[in-house]
Design an enzyme around this catalytic site. Structure first.
Site, PDB file in Angstrom:
ATOM      1  N   GLU A  98      34.528  39.869  28.875  1.00 46.96           N
ATOM      2  CA  GLU A  98      35.847  39.241  28.998  1.00 46.96           C
ATOM      3  C   GLU A  98      35.974  38.539  30.349  1.00 46.96           C
ATOM      4  O   GLU A  98      35.493  39.040  31.371  1.00 46.96           O
ATOM      5  CB  GLU A  98      36.940  40.301  28.860  1.00 46.96           C
ATOM      6  CG  GLU A  98      38.342  39.746  28.743  1.00 46.96           C
ATOM      7  CD  GLU A  98      39.354  40.823  28.353  1.00 46.96           C
ATOM      8  OE1 GLU A  98      40.452  40.823  28.933  1.00 46.96           O
ATOM      9  OE2 GLU A  98      39.037  41.659  27.475  1.00 46.96           O
TER      10      GLU A  98
ATOM     11  N   GLU B 156      45.401  35.884  34.134  1.00 45.46           N
ATOM     12  CA  GLU B 156      46.631  36.509  33.652  1.00 45.46           C
ATOM     13  C   GLU B 156      47.765  36.274  34.653  1.00 45.46           C
ATOM     14  O   GLU B 156      47.639  36.612  35.832  1.00 45.46           O
ATOM     15  CB  GLU B 156      46.431  38.016  33.459  1.00 45.46           C
ATOM     16  CG  GLU B 156      45.455  38.368  32.349  1.00 45.46           C
ATOM     17  CD  GLU B 156      45.268  39.863  32.202  1.00 45.46           C
ATOM     18  OE1 GLU B 156      45.414  40.372  31.078  1.00 45.46           O
ATOM     19  OE2 GLU B 156      44.970  40.530  33.222  1.00 45.46           O
TER      20      GLU B 156
ATOM     21  N   ASP C 172      39.238  36.727  32.447  1.00 45.67           N
ATOM     22  CA  ASP C 172      40.699  36.639  32.352  1.00 45.67           C
ATOM     23  C   ASP C 172      41.327  35.772  33.429  1.00 45.67           C
ATOM     24  O   ASP C 172      40.929  35.829  34.599  1.00 45.67           O
ATOM     25  CB  ASP C 172      41.338  38.031  32.531  1.00 45.67           C
ATOM     26  CG  ASP C 172      40.943  39.011  31.457  1.00 45.67           C
ATOM     27  OD1 ASP C 172      40.769  38.587  30.317  1.00 45.67           O
ATOM     28  OD2 ASP C 172      40.819  40.208  31.775  1.00 45.67           O
TER      29      ASP C 172
END
Length: 351
Positions: free
Chosen positions: A116, A120, A118
């Site tokens: 993953e 955010e 990210d």
């Protein structure tokens, strides 16, 4: 755009003019040469269908969060490396507890050892600087989070800005507009912690009241709902993989990888690296690389900058717990104290 957001008064003094010019050129970089997609050309709704609203021309999409559900979309295909990008405008007003995420993942396929990457956005209280984080997971290494957290130098709810993730076999670069803000360079010591399996691109908005804003102190207030984030100028550059083919042939993407690594967004020029250094000096307020409490042994991918490290406690947070402006004031105060001490010492010597 990649510019500092600044304001000036009607009367411009030379010092204010210098400040304005600094703000204008401080993070300026060339615009990437990318091809954008219509939503239906590369993406599908993920959840909250009624809260996903396409524009009439199909080139932008709004994701809504209300008291019933959030929403999200996913790329139609998985990618073995790529450049994933969108211009995003975040919800306005009181948005505490809300996370808007733009990320790549393969958690739906590799549930126990997913990868993953990210970006955010962590909700906001009106009038406060917006905060966001980047993170890297490889091979299910969720117990070894690689978070960095930052403030933004503009209000991301006022206009669109481009946010991008580059993932190659050699490195990972996160961008805000065309400014690189973080680079992770692959090395052998990382092993499986470097993302290596095909991933999809996701964009979501959801209620993260338990942790997003000030560690969960401020919750989502649905009196301000619906909360709307907008996405446009979507980009998917990379080697598309059939989702059924979980482990693609190692040479299947070699040609695309070579092309990807030759693109302008894959090269951090000296000017861009200077912009990245300035961003990190002014706006990064947490880095796992300096969190010696959490990681007594520095993770192998961390390129520790001695000047950068001096700004952080052993918890990875800023020593003075504030913005770069507060740090600058503290540093000026220390210099004044040292100057006074030196002057007193000289006077005593003369006596």
């Amino acid at each position: 755009m990649g510019l500092l957001s600044c304001s000036i008064s009607e009367t411009i003094t030379p010092s204010l003019l210098f400040f304005f010019l600094f703000c204008f050129i401080g993070f300026a970089t060339a615009t990437f040469n990318v091809t954008t997609l219509a939503f239906d050309e590369g993406y599908n709704p993920l959840f909250g269908d009624g809260n996903l609203v396409r524009s009439p021309d199909g080139h932008s999409v709004r994701l809504l969060l209300d008291v019933y559900t959030g929403s999200g979309f996913i790329s139609s295909r998985m990618y073995q490396h790529g450049f994933f990008s969108a211009k995003i405008k975040l919800p306005s007003d009181y948005t505490a507890g809300i996370v808007v995420a733009f990320y790549t993942s393969n958690g739906d396929v590799f549930e126990k050892n997913h990868d993953e990457l990210d970006i955010e956005f962590l909700g906001n209280i009106e009038g406060k600087p917006w905060r966001f984080q980047t993170n890297v997971y490889g091979n299910g290494s969720t117990n070894r989070g690689r978070e960095e957290r930052y403030n933004l130098w503009f209000d991301p709810s006022k206009e669109f800005h481009r946010y991008s993730i580059l993932w190659t076999a050699k490195n990972i670069i996160f961008y805000v507009d065309e400014v690189p803000i973080r680079e992770v360079v692959r090395n052998d010591a990382m092993g499986g912690d470097y993302p290596s399996k095909p991933m999809s691109l996701y964009a979501t908005i959801w209620d993260a009241s338990s942790w997003a804003t000030n560690g969960g102190k401020y919750k989502v207030n649905y009196e301000y709902a619906p909360f709307t984030s907008e996405f446009k100028d979507l980009v998917l550059d990379g080697c598309a993989i059939d989702p059924i083919q979980k482990f693609p042939n190692s040479t299947a993407c070699s040609e695309t990888d070579t092309w990807l690594e030759s693109r302008d967004y894959a090269v951090i020029t000296p000017k861009s690296r200077s912009a990245m250094r300035r961003f990190r000096q002014r706006y990064m307020y947490y880095s796992y690389c300096y969190d010696n409490v959490r990681y007594p042994i520095t993770p192998p991918e961390c390129a520790v900058d001695s000047n950068e490290k001096q700004r952080f406690r052993n918890t990875g947070r800023l020593r003075f717990g504030g913005s770069h402006r507060k740090q600058a004031r503290m540093e000026r105060a220390r210099r004044k104290r040292r100057s006074r001490a030196a002057a007193v010492s000289d006077d005593q010597t003369d006596m």
